[in-house]
Structure formats: structure tokens, C-alpha cells
Motif scaffolding. Structure first.
Motif, PDB file in Angstrom:
ATOM      1  N   HIS A  80       7.311  -1.708  -3.035  1.00 14.65           N
ATOM      2  CA  HIS A  80       7.845  -1.205  -4.424  1.00 14.65           C
ATOM      3  C   HIS A  80       7.366  -0.074  -5.148  1.00 14.65           C
ATOM      4  N   ARG A  81       8.226   0.666  -5.746  1.00 16.05           N
ATOM      5  CA  ARG A  81       7.752   2.087  -6.192  1.00 16.05           C
ATOM      6  C   ARG A  81       6.680   1.839  -6.907  1.00 16.05           C
ATOM      7  N   ASN A  82       6.277   0.804  -7.866  1.00 20.25           N
ATOM      8  CA  ASN A  82       5.010   0.642  -8.457  1.00 20.25           C
ATOM      9  C   ASN A  82       3.959  -0.273  -7.930  1.00 20.25           C
ATOM     10  N   LEU A  83       3.760  -0.323  -6.391  1.00 19.28           N
ATOM     11  CA  LEU A  83       2.839  -1.046  -5.804  1.00 19.28           C
ATOM     12  C   LEU A  83       2.230  -0.035  -4.681  1.00 19.28           C
ATOM     13  N   VAL A  84       0.871   0.138  -4.492  1.00 17.79           N
ATOM     14  CA  VAL A  84       0.393   1.098  -3.649  1.00 17.79           C
ATOM     15  C   VAL A  84       0.654   0.722  -2.259  1.00 17.79           C
ATOM     16  N   ARG A  85       1.227   1.510  -1.335  1.00 13.54           N
ATOM     17  CA  ARG A  85       1.647   1.017   0.074  1.00 13.54           C
ATOM     18  C   ARG A  85       0.314   0.927   0.910  1.00 13.54           C
ATOM     19  N   LEU A  86       0.426  -0.106   1.788  1.00 14.58           N
ATOM     20  CA  LEU A  86      -0.350  -0.372   2.652  1.00 14.58           C
ATOM     21  C   LEU A  86       0.089   0.178   4.007  1.00 14.58           C
ATOM     22  N   LEU A  87      -0.556   1.415   4.791  1.00 15.06           N
ATOM     23  CA  LEU A  87       0.130   2.027   5.777  1.00 15.06           C
ATOM     24  C   LEU A  87      -0.540   1.291   7.242  1.00 15.06           C
ATOM     25  N   GLY A  88      -1.488   0.691   7.472  1.00 17.37           N
ATOM     26  CA  GLY A  88      -1.936   0.214   8.281  1.00 17.37           C
ATOM     27  C   GLY A  88      -3.479  -0.454   8.160  1.00 17.37           C
ATOM     28  N   CYS A  89      -3.975  -0.629   9.486  1.00 15.34           N
ATOM     29  CA  CYS A  89      -5.328  -1.008   9.457  1.00 15.34           C
ATOM     30  C   CYS A  89      -6.003  -0.990  10.751  1.00 15.34           C
ATOM     31  N   CYS A  90      -7.263  -1.058  10.815  1.00 13.09           N
ATOM     32  CA  CYS A  90      -8.194  -0.748  12.009  1.00 13.09           C
ATOM     33  C   CYS A  90      -9.256  -2.109  12.333  1.00 13.09           C
ATOM     34  N   ILE A  91      -9.257  -2.641  13.313  1.00 13.26           N
ATOM     35  CA  ILE A  91     -10.299  -3.399  13.560  1.00 13.26           C
ATOM     36  C   ILE A  91     -10.893  -3.024  15.004  1.00 13.26           C
ATOM     37  N   GLU A  92     -12.036  -2.439  15.005  1.00 10.19           N
ATOM     38  CA  GLU A  92     -12.470  -1.842  16.266  1.00 10.19           C
ATOM     39  C   GLU A  92     -13.910  -1.549  16.102  1.00 10.19           C
ATOM     40  N   LYS A  93     -14.725  -1.738  17.044  1.00 18.22           N
ATOM     41  CA  LYS A  93     -16.254  -1.484  17.162  1.00 18.22           C
ATOM     42  C   LYS A  93     -16.836  -2.039  15.911  1.00 18.22           C
ATOM     43  N   ASP A  94     -16.446  -3.528  15.643  1.00 19.15           N
ATOM     44  CA  ASP A  94     -17.017  -4.105  14.585  1.00 19.15           C
ATOM     45  C   ASP A  94     -16.810  -3.455  13.180  1.00 19.15           C
ATOM     46  N   GLU A  95     -15.672  -2.606  13.120  1.00 16.92           N
ATOM     47  CA  GLU A  95     -15.263  -2.005  11.908  1.00 16.92           C
ATOM     48  C   GLU A  95     -14.131  -2.513  11.379  1.00 16.92           C
ATOM     49  N   LYS A  96     -13.581  -2.891  10.077  1.00 18.68           N
ATOM     50  CA  LYS A  96     -12.542  -3.344   9.556  1.00 18.68           C
ATOM     51  C   LYS A  96     -12.161  -2.400   8.562  1.00 18.68           C
ATOM     52  N   MET A  97     -10.819  -1.777   8.735  1.00 17.76           N
ATOM     53  CA  MET A  97     -10.872  -0.997   7.616  1.00 17.76           C
ATOM     54  C   MET A  97      -9.140  -0.931   7.244  1.00 17.76           C
ATOM     55  N   LEU A  98      -8.722  -0.510   6.032  1.00 19.21           N
ATOM     56  CA  LEU A  98      -7.390  -0.718   5.600  1.00 19.21           C
ATOM     57  C   LEU A  98      -7.018   0.595   5.154  1.00 19.21           C
ATOM     58  N   VAL A  99      -5.937   1.087   5.652  1.00 20.22           N
ATOM     59  CA  VAL A  99      -5.261   2.387   5.182  1.00 20.22           C
ATOM     60  C   VAL A  99      -4.125   2.478   4.324  1.00 20.22           C
ATOM     61  N   TYR A 100      -4.106   3.104   3.286  1.00 21.60           N
ATOM     62  CA  TYR A 100      -3.456   3.351   2.147  1.00 21.60           C
ATOM     63  C   TYR A 100      -2.647   4.623   2.040  1.00 21.60           C
ATOM     64  N   GLU A 101      -1.796   4.546   1.284  1.00 25.13           N
ATOM     65  CA  GLU A 101      -0.989   6.041   0.890  1.00 25.13           C
ATOM     66  C   GLU A 101      -1.965   6.665  -0.132  1.00 25.13           C
ATOM     67  N   TYR A 102      -2.129   7.868  -0.203  1.00 29.02           N
ATOM     68  CA  TYR A 102      -3.309   8.564  -1.195  1.00 29.02           C
ATOM     69  C   TYR A 102      -2.577   8.818  -2.208  1.00 29.02           C
ATOM     70  N   MET A 103      -2.870   8.521  -3.394  1.00 28.99           N
ATOM     71  CA  MET A 103      -2.759   9.024  -4.781  1.00 28.99           C
ATOM     72  C   MET A 103      -3.445  10.086  -5.624  1.00 28.99           C
ATOM     73  N   GLU A 104      -2.459  11.300  -5.735  1.00 28.95           N
ATOM     74  CA  GLU A 104      -3.165  12.464  -5.868  1.00 28.95           C
ATOM     75  C   GLU A 104      -3.874  12.359  -7.333  1.00 28.95           C
ATOM     76  N   ASN A 105      -3.475  11.487  -8.198  1.00 28.22           N
ATOM     77  CA  ASN A 105      -4.218  11.480  -9.555  1.00 28.22           C
ATOM     78  C   ASN A 105      -5.291  10.293  -9.836  1.00 28.22           C
ATOM     79  N   ARG A 106      -5.564   9.955  -8.752  1.00 26.84           N
ATOM     80  CA  ARG A 106      -6.390   8.574  -8.458  1.00 26.84           C
ATOM     81  C   ARG A 106      -6.042   7.640  -9.563  1.00 26.84           C
ATOM     82  N   SER A 107      -7.281   7.326 -10.218  1.00 24.06           N
ATOM     83  CA  SER A 107      -6.874   6.039 -11.069  1.00 24.06           C
ATOM     84  C   SER A 107      -6.370   6.056 -12.579  1.00 24.06           C
ATOM     85  N   LEU A 108      -5.820   5.227 -13.146  1.00 26.09           N
ATOM     86  CA  LEU A 108      -5.502   5.472 -14.461  1.00 26.09           C
ATOM     87  C   LEU A 108      -7.041   5.766 -15.524  1.00 26.09           C
ATOM     88  N   ASP A 109      -8.051   4.912 -15.068  1.00 24.35           N
ATOM     89  CA  ASP A 109      -9.010   5.014 -15.953  1.00 24.35           C
ATOM     90  C   ASP A 109      -9.847   6.209 -16.016  1.00 24.35           C
TER      91      ASP A 109
END
Length: 814
Positions: A548-577
Motif C-alpha cells: 500500500h502506498r502508505n505502508l513501508v515495504r518489506l523488500l526481503g530478509c536474511c537468516i545467516e551466520k546466526d544473523e536475523k535481518m529485515l530489509v526495507y525500502e529507504y525513506m529519504e526524510n526518515r521519521s515524522l517526529d
């Protein structure tokens, strides 16, 4: 739901269960009539404006549910009114205390009239000598004069012989004021009949024409149980829509509420269950994508142009405003034009079309091709392979493409555009063969490397399938890309501190750039963060396929070498606050941007609550979890605390309360009860923060008693709400729009969950120029933190910590 809440007052005296009112009897405000099986009651009720109304409601159902009102626009102002037979008039009159009529059955030819309440909910006037209950023998019936509800057996539409129209009109305020509201739902009989919801004269929603099975624009419209059937009649004498129940023990009704939403309810296990409603998603709103535009609620952006067309206004289209629609790439060359076959469509508006019920589809095509004004054609009825012909003359508007259950539509295109489409397909096939051979050679050369990588991916996918197994799916269902650890290490410059965007109990977030240049945000979970693992599972289960245009998009993930990571689209202006509460940056948010942010958050929340495949409760909505893209469009992020509700589930309870102080609703913070209304409360807090530029959990007024919610409430009551506007907005605002947003914010933060509007109502109020809105009541948590009622939340910790001490925004949010 159209209900009369606890503040409605009705007096019912012990009376006989008679279902009939005769010429020798009157019905006063403290008396009632019961239908024969005591399914319905006719009597007087008082609305919140203290006036008296004559109405019909279900017996033994709480909350009281009104289905018909006689004098909705002419109430009686005291308890002295009564219903009686008029002298020598043959009709019944509702009289006020002065003896003046407030309502009449408008019937003058009955010799021995009686008024009878049937078990269908129909109030009928008939001759006392007539013992039948056949419609043809009624001299008058309430079913001919619907208010806001359609009952089984009740018809909505046109009697073309008498030119009379039966339609629904919403209440002024649902549950409070039964007078005629702003919304109507009518069947338009012109062209190929279809239903329209209008706000005054403005079309809000269109059902699409009836195709023999369902309305074209309602693909999920079906007989939800074997006990319910939809009926549609279309001939030279009448155009009627109705529904029926084969199981007489069931109760069901269709309602048009004061927010303009069409709803169908079934009474099951002691409560009204909403089985269907419209508008249900962004594409349901009329002409969302303009002329020749096609809307797809599962796509982002939702608007697209069909083959052979391009956006009419490219600049607006790039800003995701498709209302200007599309234009042809190539002019038509009749009669050499051809037709583009579109599947699973909501047919375009059909009020100005050619209709022939007996034509075959091939005959329809031939007629359309010969008529150079014809722009598209389709079958009228989809049953038994299709029949009938509907042809459009002129522009095609309000089209939607569905995953299933849509209709075939054939759109006129220049032959060159059709040929280019076919040529592209053939070229793609040839190109695909060449690529396949090249890839085969490459695969043979790299088979050893692929084998090693496959082993590593299998270990990762095995763990990933374990993570998502609780959702009943597997990784193939999620279609979520797996990133290599090395890829993310390179993208983030080995997780450099210079690339860190934020940090919390879950771990850290880093900005990264992939080799192809795409900017990403990587959430790297801490190895010792149990909560981080739970967040990881939640994000994968909930938003892997949500777009949805108003939800941050989850692009993928990584589970490797005991690491757990989530990859999102980057937001240029960061957070509202990071902008709203920064004195040096808040001026970037003029009023137009602030309003668009409020509206965008509401649209994203509407998708989560209603339009996505699941009903999702976020539970941690706050300004730091609203990210802004390059154009300051808001996107809701961080679904680590979110929960999925079943389709008919309304609330849940937890002993583990999560969320952030200042944004949590009272019922959730105090008792662990959360629902869609919990998110609405959080939304209301954010809306008021966006308007004022103040944090709810930081701001206190000079009297040291009120936080931001309480201060806004005080100014609202004093009529000085506009003094609260953030001075950095300057003069860029419209006073009425700001007041409307403050009003909506206060409605959302009301203390009682049942008083708060749904987010669909909020979206409608925000999009309406002068919406009809109820008066807000006291907000929740409007006192200072050290008040006895909120002592539970006193804390000496950094104000960025949430209640459960795991969700932080020390830097910028993830």
C-alpha cells in the motif's frame, strides 16, 4: 451499525401483544404493537435530541436496532403524541400534543382500515375484511417508504409504471439523529441499471451493473449462507433489488450508515456480524483513476492505464493522483480498429449505454465495430457462457480489475496498438528462448558455486519456514527474497556507525546501498534480543505481501551466520517526529503537507483494518513509526507489535501490554484490551500532534493539570481551538480544514472505545468538505502523568522508551 445506544430512552408499558391497531384504538408514546411472532415492535423512541419518533425495531435485541422511522424529519417534541385513525380519511395519523399531524399514511380509500405489524417488519394498512397478507391487498405499507435499512423481502429500485423510486437514506448521525442524512443509495434504471451511493448529489460509490450473479463491482457478493439469496428484477415495468432468507429463524438487514457505508449484517450468537460493506477499499471510490484508468487495490500505485493508453497528466500520475485518467496513444481509425480483451473487470459506468438483452457476444462485437462511436462492449449476463449486449458510447470511467470474479470487457483500440501488443509478446518469446540458452550455458559453468549457495540457502529457508509456520504458510507462499549476509555487509559498509539510522531493544537500523544503486534500510536484530526475534517473526508474517502506498515495504530478509535481518525500502526524510518536533525543520511541514500526512496515515490504517487480506491491529502507532519519503508521503512502519484479527473479530485481550506511553488507548493500557479502536486512538493523538507541533507525553499547560489531549479539549470547549496551531505553519492553512481535523482528532481520542469512529469513517470525514460529525466527548488520559488514574505510567526513564522498554527511537526510526 444503525443502533440506538444506551442514551436513547423508551417507555414500554405492559400491553397486549396485539399486532393490529384499529379505528377504536390509539397508540400513545408509552404503548407498543408487537408483530404476531414478536419479532418486531412498533412504538415510540427518543433520540439524543430528546424528540420522539415513531419507529419499528427488533424485539429482544440489545442494543436496540431501529429499522424504520415514520416521522424522521418531523419529530414530536414531547410525550403527548399519539397514533390514531383519522376521521373519515381511511388513513392513520401521527399527531403531536397540539393535535397537528406529524406523519400520515396518505391513504384515503380504505373503508374499514386496520394497521398491522407483520413479522417481516412491514407495517401495513389493509381492509379489516381482508385476512390475507398478500402485497397486492395492501392499501399502504412501510416497505414502500424505506429509511436507512433494507429488510428481507423489501425492494429497492424503481416502479417504472408509476415512476416511483424506493431508496435508502442514511441517518443524520448514526445512533443519535434519525433525520434524513447526507447519503443516499439508489438504483439508477437508465442504460444498464446499477446502484449508486451519493453524498447529496456527489457520487461516492458505484456497484456496477447486475450480471445475473452479482453486481459487477462487487466480486465477493455471493450467498454467504445457503439461507440467503439476492434478487434482481429488470424489465419494462420495474427495476428491483432485494434479498430473501429461506431460514425464517435468521435475522439480516442491509444498512446505509451516516458515513455513507453500505453494510450487510447477520444476527449471530447474540450480536450483529458485518458480512459485507462498501466502499471497502481505495478502488471502490468513484472515478479513483479517471477516464480509461484501471484501479487495482492490490497494486501500488493502484491506478494504471490499459494497453494503448498513457496518463493524461503525467506529473499528477507520478504523485499517485490518477484522477485525470488516461488518453489514447493512437487515434482510432474506424472501421479498422480492433478490440483489447480485459478480464476480471468491474464494468465501466453504464448509465449511458446501448443495451440489447437478446444479442450474442459476436453480434455485439460486430455492431460495436460498425458503430465508430462505440468504445467498448461486453455481455450483460455472465451465466451459461454469457448473453446480451451492452455497448459504451464515449469515455469509460470507474473501472477496477479484480483477482477473480470480474467480467470480460472488450475495449476499442487502434489496430496498430493491438498489433504492437501481439508483436511484443512474440518478440518476448523469441528473446526468452535466446536468454534461456545463454543461461543454460552459464548455469553449467557455475553449477559448483550454485550447489554451495543452495546448501546455505536451504539452511536459511529451513529456519525461515520454521519462523513463518505459525501463520500456516511457507516461504514460497510469502515470495520474500532472501539476501546474503555478505550482500548486506557490503551495502552498509560493514554496518558502519556512519550508516546507523536508529537503535532500540530489537537491535539497530542501518542505511545501505545495493550494488545496483537501490537504497535500503536494514534492521539488524540483536543476538540477545528475544523481543527482536518476536518482531522479526511478526514482520515476516504480517507484511511480506502487503502493499500500500502508505505502508513501508518489506523488500526481503536474511537468516545467516546466526544473523536475523529485515530489509526495507529507504525513506529519504526518515521519521515524522524527526521533522515535526525539530524547531529547525518543522517549517518544512506547511499545512498542506500536514493534512496530506494525516490523510495518508488514515488511508494506510484503513488498508490494515479493512482492505488487506488480514485485519491487522498495529498496536504501536506513533510519529516515530511514520516514515516520510522524498515527497513527504507518510508510510506506516514497524509491525513488530502488530496482531492479526479474524474477519469477524472485534477485540482481544493480552496480559503483555506493549506500546508507547502517550499513544496507548485507556482500555489497552489499563486492562490489556485492544481492537481497531485502539489504533484509532493512537491515530487521533498523532493528528493532534501534527496540528499543534507538540508531543502529547511532553506537553502540559500552565495549570499543570492537562496534557496535550486535555489542553486541546479545553480550547475546543472554549471555542479557541485555532490558537493551538503550530506557529511554524504560518498562514498556509484554511481555518475550516484545521477545525475539521481537530474535531476528528478529538473524536478519535475519546475515552470510551465505542464512541470513537472507525478509520473508514475518519477517511470519509477527511475527504469530505463539510462532513456531518458528532460532538466529541472527554478524551482519554487528559490529566497529568502524576494523576492517580495514570500513576501506572510514571517513569524516570528517557521519554523515548515505550512501556515495555523494548521499542526505542534514540536515533531515527527503522
Amino acid at each position: 451499525m444503525i443502533t440506538i445506544f444506551f442514551f436513547f430512552f423508551i417507555i414500554i408499558t405492559p400491553s397486549t401483544s396485539s399486532d393490529t391497531l384499529t379505528t377504536t384504538r390509539i397508540l400513545t408514546t408509552n404503548q407498543t404493537l408487537f408483530s404476531q411472532n414478536q419479532t418486531f415492535i412498533l412504538g415510540f423512541f427518543r433520540a439524543s435530541n430528546t424528540n420522539y419518533y415513531l419507529g419499528i425495531w427488533y424485539n429482544n435485541i440489545i442494543p436496540q436496532t431501529i429499522v424504520w422511522v415514520a416521522n424522521r424529519d418531523n419529530p414530536i417534541d414531547n410525550s403527548k403524541g399519539y397514533l390514531k385513525m383519522g376521521h373519515n380519511t381511511g388513513n392513520f395519523l401521527l399527531l403531536n400534543s397540539s393535535g397537528n399531524p406529524a406523519w400520515s399514511s396518505n391513504q384515503t380509500n380504505a373503508k374499514n382500515p386496520i394497521l398491522k405489524l407483520l413479522d417481516t417488519g412491514n407495517l401495513v394498512l389493509q381492509d379489516s375484511s381482508d385476512k390475507t397478507d398478500e402485497n397486492s391487498n395492501y392499501l399502504w405499507q412501510s416497505f414502500d417508504y424505506p429509511t436507512d435499512a433494507l429488510l428481507p423481502g423489501m425492494k429497492m429500485g424503481w416502479n417504472l409504471d408509476t415512476r416511483t423510486d424506493k431508496y435508502l437514506t442514511s441517518w443524520k448521525v448514526t445512533g443519535e439523529d434519525p433525520s434524513s442524512g447526507d447519503y443516499t443509495m439508489k438504483i439508477d434504471y437508465h442504460g444498464l441499471p446499477e446502484g449508486f451511493i451519493r453524498r447529496n448529489q456527489t457520487i461516492i460509490y458505484r456497484t456496477g451493473p447486475w450480471n445475473g450473479v452479482r453486481f459487477s463491482g462487487v466480486p465477493n457478493m455471493k450467498d454467504d449462507t445457503n439461507d440467503l439469496k439476492y434478487n434482481f428484477t429488470y424489465d419494462d415495468h420495474a427495476v428491483w433489488f432485494s434479498f430473501s432468507l429461506t431460514n425464517p429463524s435468521l435475522l439480516s438487514r442491509i444498512v446505509l450508515n451516516s458515513d455513507g457505508e453500505y453494510q450487510r449484517y447477520m444476527w449471530i450468537q447474540g450480536r450483529w456480524n458485518k458480512f459485507s460493506y462498501a466502499p471497502a477499499h481505495e478502488c471502490d471510490y468513484y472515478r479513483e483513476c479517471g477516464s480509461y484508468g484501471v484501479c487495482d487495490s492490490n497494486a501500488s500505485p493502484v491506478c494504471s492505464c490499459m494497453h494503448g493508453f498513457s496518463p493524461e497528466n503525467r506529473e499528477a500520475w507520478n504523485l499517485r493522483d490518477g484522477s485525470d485518467g488516461c488518453a489514447r496513444n493512437t487515434g482510432l481509425d474506424c472501421p479498422n480498429d480492433r478490440f483489447l480483451h480485459l478480464q476480471n473487470m468491474k464494468l465501466p459506468e453504464t448509465t449511458r449505454v446501448f443495451v440489447n438483452k437478446s444479442m450474442r457476444l459476436d453480434e455485439c462485437e460486430g455492431l460495436c465495430k460498425r458503430n465508430c462511436s462505440c468504445t467498448a462492449y461486453a455481455n450483460i449476463d455472465i451465466r451459461d457462457g454469457g448473453s446480451g449486449c451492452v455497448m459504451w458510447i464515449g469515455q469509460l470511467v470507474d473501472m477496477i480489475v479484480f483477482p477473480t470474479n470480474g467480467q470480460d470487457l472488450y475495449v476499442r483500440l487502434a489496430a496498430a496498438d493491438i498489433e504492437s501488443s501481439s508483436s511484443n509478446k512474440n518478440h518476448t518469446v523469441v528473446q526468452g528462448v535466446g536468454i534461456t540458452l545463454s543461461v543454460l550455458v552459464l548455469v553449467l559453468g557455475l553449477v559448483a558455486l550454485c550447489y554451495i549457495r543452495k546448501k546455505r540457502q536451504q539452511r536459511s529457508r529451513g529456519l525461515m519456514n520454521e519462523v513463518v509456520s505459525s501463520s500456516g504458510r511457507n516461504m514460497d507462499d510469502l515470495e520474500l527474497p532472501l539476501f546474503d549476509f555478505d550482500t548486506l555487509t557490503m551495502a552498509t559498509n560493514n554496518f558502519s556507525q556512519d550508516n546507523k539510522l536508529g537503535e532500540g531493544g530489537f537491535g539497530s537500523v542501518y542505511k545501505g546501498t545495493l550494488i545496483e544503486g537501490q537504497e535500503i534500510a536494514v534492521k539488524r536484530l540483536s543476538e540477545d534480543s528475544g523481543q527482536g526475534i518476536e518482531e522479526f517473526k511478526n514482520e515476516v508474517k504480517l507484511i511480506a505481501k502487503l502493499q500500500h502506498r502508505n505502508l513501508v515495504r518489506l523488500l526481503g530478509c536474511c537468516i545467516e551466520k546466526d544473523e536475523k535481518m529485515l530489509v526495507y525500502e529507504y525513506m529519504e526524510n526518515r521519521s515524522l517526529d524527526s521533522i515535526l518536533f525539530d524547531k529547525s525543520r518543522r517549517a518544512l511541514l506547511d499545512w498542506e503537507r500536514r493534512f496530506n500526512i494525516i490523510y495518508g496515515i488514515a488511508r494506510g490504517l484503513l488498508y490494515l483494518h479493512q482492505d488487506s487480506r488480514f485485519r491487522i491491529i498495529h498496536r504501536d502507532l506513533k510519529t516515530s513509526n511514520i516514515l516520510l519519503d522524498n515527497d513527504m508521503n507518510p508510510k506506516i512502519s514497524d509491525f513488530g507489535m502488530a496482531r492479526i484479527f479474524e474477519k469477524d473479530q472485534t477485540q482481544a485481550k493480552t496480559l503483555r501490554i506493549v506500546g508507547t506511553y502517550g499513544y496507548m488507548s485507556p482500555e489497552y493500557a489499563m486492562d490489556g484490551n485492544f481492537s481497531i479502536k485502539s489504533d484509532v486512538f493512537s491515530f487521533g493523538v498523532m493528528a493532534l500532534e501534527i496540528i499543534t507541533g507538540k508531543k502529547n507525553k511532553e506537553f502540559y499547560s500552565d495549570n499543570d493539570e492537562l496534557n496535550l489531549l486535555g489542553n486541546v479539549w479545553r480550547h475546543w470547549q472554549e471555542g479557541t481551538a485555532l490558537t493551538l496551531i503550530d506557529p511554524s505553519i504560518g498562514n498556509s492553512y484554511t481555518e475550516s480544514e484545521v477545525v475539521k481535523c481537530i474535531h476528528i482528532g478529538l473524536l478519535c481520542v475519546q475515552e470510551r472505545a465505542e464512541d470513537r469512529p472507525t478509520i473508514s469513517s475518519v477517511v470519509l470525514m477527511l475527504s469530505s468538505e463539510a462532513p456531518s460529525m458528532p460532538k466529541p466527548k472527554n478524551p482519554g488520559f487528559s490529566v497529568r502523568q502524576n494523576h492517580p488514574n495514570t500513576r501506572l505510567f510514571s517513569s524516570t526513564q528517557d521519554e523515548s522508551w515505550s512501556v515495555n522498554q523494548v521499542s526505542t527511537t534514540i536515533f531515527d526510526p527503522r
